[in-house]
Design a protein around this motif. Structure first.
Motif, short mmCIF file in Angstrom:
data_model
loop_
_atom_site.label_atom_id
_atom_site.label_comp_id
_atom_site.label_asym_id
_atom_site.label_seq_id
_atom_site.Cartn_x
_atom_site.Cartn_y
_atom_site.Cartn_z
N LYS A 49 0.82 -1.21 0.00
CA LYS A 49 0.00 0.00 0.00
C LYS A 49 0.85 1.26 0.00
O LYS A 49 1.85 1.35 0.69
N ARG A 89 0.86 4.58 1.51
CA ARG A 89 0.14 5.11 2.67
C ARG A 89 -0.20 6.59 2.53
O ARG A 89 -1.23 7.04 2.95
N GLU A 110 4.61 1.12 1.87
CA GLU A 110 4.95 -0.18 2.43
C GLU A 110 6.01 -0.83 1.54
O GLU A 110 6.18 -0.43 0.38
N LYS A 164 8.11 0.29 6.75
CA LYS A 164 7.50 1.45 6.09
C LYS A 164 8.64 2.39 5.71
O LYS A 164 9.59 2.54 6.47
#
Lengths: 673, 441
Positions: free
Chosen positions: A98, A100, A112, A206
């Motif tokens: 994803k 973010r 991610e 992240k």
């Protein structure tokens, strides 16, 4: 590894990720036994993680059972980094994909690890932004993988490699603990360790990436040259002139032949060079275009063609972009022996590579990220033919040796993994490798996080003769003194000019680098300077000015070592290429050379930024230099306190006896030693 | 290389050689061309649906290579890897080495224990030999479908009980069936003058039994553009057998069709064969591959396939040059490129070239337009979970365009996306030729 331990771990992990996401069937193990390299190793199973919050709990279980694991994304790795050598688990993170947040106001994208590079680019395009690293594999390779390998690409000539484009990383450490690292952290710049760490120090959970607005104008310049040398000369001359194009890519005739495009180029052409410049100012594009064409013509360009139209420009890029695919059509396998040398050594190294290829009767196309000194011989072969493969491997080793003797590096942007870990012994000294090993050992005591990658497993050191800067007499004196203090366990206060350290405890003896103020190497062709750490910033700037060059460091009275130790400004890290360090035991360790790209070992020079003399004495540093001030930004570092469990481990790896600036240990590392 | 078998399998029921973009290769050489670079991953619908190597083209190639090299012992253990391939060809299309992954995967599939043994496949193949019986059974089924008896059966769990849970998915995706099959009324539609025909209409099964309007449109368009034409009175192209059952059966069908064509050609030397399902067309264009090593038949197949055309490639921009659009003015239209047209036949922008000048900004570009919709023949029945995930992605992309009409060129896409238009995003899913027909009217 006991089978019972694996079974227990599978039970526990299944509770976390679900039974469906833990696979141990033979067919699955086999499809995770390879990556894009020639390395094969069968794991004991595959754990699929689709939620970044589950990474830490899974890793904790694996760590508690001492089971080795390899984080894996697209598996486009060219050095074997995405296979598990120890029969442990593969952790498949592709499902964590994803984006973010995209924040164009702050210039940050939060993603991610499984986000595919090109997918991010496409999203950013909607905002008129881009993320600079553009590896050839960007269609499939992911941000997590790009960070692990410190990926580059054509346009990193202007915008830097992955390491230069990260702001903050959220990491799951080898034992499963979570931590985050930021460029603005106080203390040693630990975030820099993770770019290029190939999964050996933890898993990226992240990433906060630097994003930039897409420049308004661009221009593509296609040119052909009579010799490879002429084209390279055109490259170095352009950069020397102060122009930093977005990309400068050289392709040789062999690649063009393989592409079946011989007829499209001039008969005399031996090399083609494709250059792209970009800017927000149409004026600048115009003046640079004129300048570049002048330089190319001076270097004997047979023809030049320019375009600022997107479709036409794609046409111009076509021959370069066809170089690799066309080889893939004629052969089953391609070995890309990635390496980097100082730009000034590029021409002579290429000559030697050509000789090696000829002597071994090997077909290869040569492709260069020429502006960076990054060489990619694409060697074609069929891995099913054992004899041929052995011959290729032998030649590849000879090529690697040429990179090393030229003062270059065994890996520019494809990582070390399994394929190249042995070569580390040829490039680096015992002291350097030992420090790297201590860092890995401290951070991953059980050696479970992607073990046996990046770091040599053998111990037969045989450092090759290579072009290097000398160690000055004054450094030798310092080494002697530190060795003496180490034996007597006398703590040292490390200073530059001693202006920063006010109160020093009584039992601590000072040492300064005031006498280290020589320029060790000034390479105009390569656009680098290597100076001793005691040199004043002002003096360096003045010296360069007198030679017609520029470095974006404020011309203060501070020593270069001091500026680095304090982490004065954020952009400093993008200038630093290599460093020499005296460790607290008196060992002298060298990291890197005058190479624009180097991914051979952990990025220690950047780690030293902000270390306040507590990790080692910096004796010299190599910097990138420029022809003129191009409105460089200087952003003061915030130096925010963020102490993680990693901090004290780094201190232990460098200075286990707490001998350098021991009075700072608690403040910088959050614990006493 | 002597250590390894040079062919995947030794039994006769396999193709031993493939026609790849890099020349004729045996299976081992073809699969070894995969350098494991992984560039195919993001192009593969099954990979992006689940993000696992098992469902990637590279994973399939490597598995098959390991089967040949003896590192993977039994194809049945890798069934999941082999069977989830849609055979869409997106990977070959993007691969630098153009590795023929779908062809290679299909040959591996032939070795599976239950390949070609499906009761439904066998029933279809056997009954189809007697066309009238087949028609009758299908019509009876359609009537039951009309009375929603099949849905009732599904609800009662009868398909599960019979051991065919996939039928449950099939029933859901079934469209409104036609009252008459196309072959029953095609003679009335064809041009009356049958001499010196410019085109030969090949009637595909999907058009014949389900989407008869597509066939009607094709004939009407062909008449307008190319004048005189004839109906081929062909057999099934053989694709069903090729993909799901017997290679020999597929070859038999191919030879029969070639024979019919050779007969027709005598009277109509310049006519081309045209069909409106891109899957069938692509398969007919690949007929020669089945006859490698059979000199005479190979030549005949080559001649045949060189005459086969997809309906989407025979409509050219100039055919619609002075058209005034009335009915479509406010409609937004997007194009889904059916895999077998885009990837296998290389027909990448024929529809755009024709429609863009007429529709202008009302023709909306579709993101991932060439990614499979998950229909892929019987895939949507045999792998419903994957198929639905892939369909979801497709419909999501279509919903981004806000298109009123979505154009496709394969009957499998019509069925799959027709279902998607009822469950995910309401758009009118049409065959490209239906729209052309409408415009020409």
């Amino acid at each position: 590894m006991k089978t019972s331990e694996i079974e227990k771990a599978i039970e526990e992990i299944s509770d976390i990720v679900g039974y469906n996401n833990v696979k141990t069937d033979e067919a699955t193990k086999l499809v995770y036994s390879y990556d894009a390299s020639m390395v094969r190793a069968k794991p004991c199973g595959v754990i699929n993680i689709n939620d970044i919050e589950l990474i830490s709990p899974v890793v904790k279980v694996l760590y508690s059972h001492s089971i080795p694991y390899t984080p894996r994304l697209a598996g486009s790795n060219l050095s074997g980094g995405a296979t598990n050598q120890k029969g442990g688990f593969i952790i498949n993170l592709c499902g964590c994909d994803k984006i973010r947040q995209i924040d164009t106001l702050k210039g940050i994208a939060v993603v991610e690890p499984g986000v595919v590079n090109l997918k991010l680019q496409k999203e950013l395009e909607k905002f008129g932004f881009f993320y600079p690293p553009d590896p050839a594999s960007q269609k499939v390779s992911t941000i997590g993988g790009n960070i692990a390998e410190n990926a580059g690409g054509p346009q990193c000539l202007k915008y830097g490699v992955t390491s230069n484009n990260i702001i903050r990383l959220d990491v799951v450490l080898p034992d499963g603990t979570e931590a985050h690292f930021d460029l603005n952290d106080k203390g040693p710049q630990i975030i820099s360790l993770f770019a290029g760490s190939e999964g050996t120090l933890g898993i990226i959970k992240k990433a906060y990436l630097k994003i930039l607005p897409i420049p308004k104008y661009f221009l593509t310049i296609y040119s052909e040259f009579k010799t490879l040398e002429d084209s390279m000369k055109a490259v170095t001359d352009t950069i020397k002139k102060g122009i930093i194009p977005k990309a400068m890519e050289v392709t040789d005739k062999l690649s063009i032949k393989a592409a079946g495009k011989e007829k499209e180029i001039d008969k005399e052409t031996e090399a083609m060079l494709i250059t792209e410049i970009d800017s927000d100012s149409e004026e600048e594009i115009k003046s640079q275009k004129e300048e570049i064409i002048k330089i190319f013509n001076f270097n004997g360009a047979l023809k030049t063609e320019t375009s600022c139209d997107k479709n036409k420009s794609e046409e111009l890029w076509k021959l370069r972009k066809e170089a690799y695919p066309s080889l893939a059509r004629i052969a089953n396998n391609i070995l890309v022996e990635d390496g980097c040398v100082p730009r000034s050594e590029l021409v002579s190294t290429v000559k030697k590579i050509k000789r090696i290829l000829e002597e071994n009767a090997i077909t290869a196309g040569l492709v260069f990220h020429a502006g960076d000194g990054n060489i990619h011989p694409n060697i074609v072969f069929d891995e099913r033919d054992v004899k041929e493969t052995n011959r290729i491997r032998k030649a590849a080793k000879e090529i690697i040796k040429e990179y090393i003797t030229a003062g270059g590096t065994i890996s520019a942007e494809h990582g070390v993994g399994v394929e190249k870990r042995g070569f580390i012994l040829l490039q680096h000294s015992k002291e350097t490798i030992n420090l790297i090993r201590r860092i890995k050992k401290e951070m991953d005591e059980k050696n479970v996080s992607n073990p046996d990658k990046k770091i040599p497993v053998r111990n037969d050191f045989e450092k090759l003769e290579r072009i290097e800067f000398e160690i000055s007499e004054n450094v030798k004196i310092l080494i002697k003194e530190i060795k003496k203090r180490y034996e007597e366990k006398i703590p040292t206060a490390v200073t530059g000019y001693g202006t920063q350290l006010k109160e020093i405890p009584q039992n601590v003896e000072k040492i300064d680098t005031m006498d280290l103020k020589k320029v060790l190497n000034f390479d105009k062709d390569n656009m680098t300077i290597t100076a001793e750490a005691g040199m004043k910033a002002k003096n360096l700037v003045d010296f360069l000015k007198s030679e017609g060059f520029y470095i974006p460091i404020p011309p203060s009275e501070s020593s270069l070592g001091g500026i680095i130790a304090r982490n004065d400004f954020l952009e400093l890290r993008d200038l630093i290429l290599s460093m020499d360090i005296i460790l607290s035991n008196g060992e002298f360790a060298r990291f890197g050379g005058k190479n624009i790209k180097d991914n051979s070992v952990y990025d220690i020079p950047k780690l030293m930024i902000g270390s306040m003399g507590s990790l080692g004495i910096i004796t010299s540093v190599s910097f990138k230099i420029f022809k003129e001030n191009r409105n460089f930004k200087i952003t003061k570092t915030k130096n925010e306190k963020n102490i993680t469990p990693v901090h004290i481990k780094i201190k232990k790896a460098f200075d286990p006896d707490n001998l350098f600036n021991p009075f700072m240990t608690e403040e910088l590392y959050g614990a006493k030693l | 290389m002597k250590n390894y078998k040079n062919e995947l399998f030794t039994e006769k029921i396999h193709l031993h050689e493939l026609i790849t973009k890099n020349g004729v290769k045996n299976i081992y050489d073809a699969v070894s061309q995969c350098t494991r670079c992984g560039y195919c991953l993001e192009s593969c619908p099954s990979y992006v649906a689940d993000k696992k190597e098992n469902y990637s083209p590279r994973g399939r190639n490597q598995t098959i290579r390991m089967l040949i090299e003896g590192k993977q012992k039994d194809v049945n253990l890798a069934k999941d890897i082999i069977d989830t391939c849609l055979l869409c060809g997106a990977c070959t299309n993007i691969c630098y080495g153009s590795v023929a992954t779908p062809d290679i995967t299909l040959e591996a599939r032939r070795e599976e224990r239950d390949f070609g043994n499906s009761f439904i496949y066998k029933a279809i193949i056997n009954i189809r030999k007697k066309r009238k019986t087949f028609d009758l059974i299908l019509k009876t089924f359609y009537i039951m479908h009309g009375m929603k008896l099949d849905k009732l059966a599904d609800k009662l769990g009868m398909f599960d009980f019979l051991g065919y849970p996939s039928l449950s998915n099939a029933v859901k995706k079934l469209i409104k069936p036609p009252k008459k099959f196309l072959h029953e009324e095609i003679n009335d539609l064809m041009p009356k003058e049958a001499e010196k025909a410019g085109w030969i209409y090949f009637l595909t099964c999907g058009t014949d039994y389900m989407f008869t309007n597509v066939g009607k449109s094709s004939i009407s368009v062909l008449k307008k553009i190319y004048g005189n034409g004839i109906f081929m009175k062909n057999l099934c192209c053989g694709l069903i057998s090729y993909n799901y059952g017997s290679l020999n059966d597929a070859k038999e069908h191919a030879l029969k069709n070639i024979e019919i064509f050779e007969e027709l050609r005598k009277e109509n030397p310049n006519a081309f064969i045209v069909a409106d399902c891109s899957s069938c067309v692509a398969f007919m264009k690949s007929y020669p591959q089945m006859f490698l090593g059979e000199e005479e038949n190979y030549k005949r197949a080559l001649e045949f396939s060189s005459k086969v055309k997809d309906i989407i490639e025979v409509v050219k921009p100039e055919h619609l040059s002075d058209i005034k659009l009335d009915g479509l003015k406010d409609k937004k239209i997007t194009i889904h490129h059916s895999c077998k047209a885009y990837n296998d036949q290389g027909l990448k922008d024929e529809e755009e070239k024709v429609l863009k000048p007429i529709l202008k900004e009302n023709l909306i570009e579709l993101n991932e337009s060439n990614m499979c919709c998950g229909g892929a023949g019987a895939y949507s029945f045999t792998k419903p979970e994957f198929s639905n995930k892939i369909l979801y992605r497709k419909m999501k992309n279509i919903s981004e365009t806000q298109a009123d009409i979505t154009l496709v060129s394969s009957t499998s896409c019509l069925m799959q996306m027709g279902y998607g238009s009822k469950t995910h995003y309401s758009t009118e899913v049409k065959h490209y030729v239906e729209l052309i027909d409408e415009i020409l009217k």
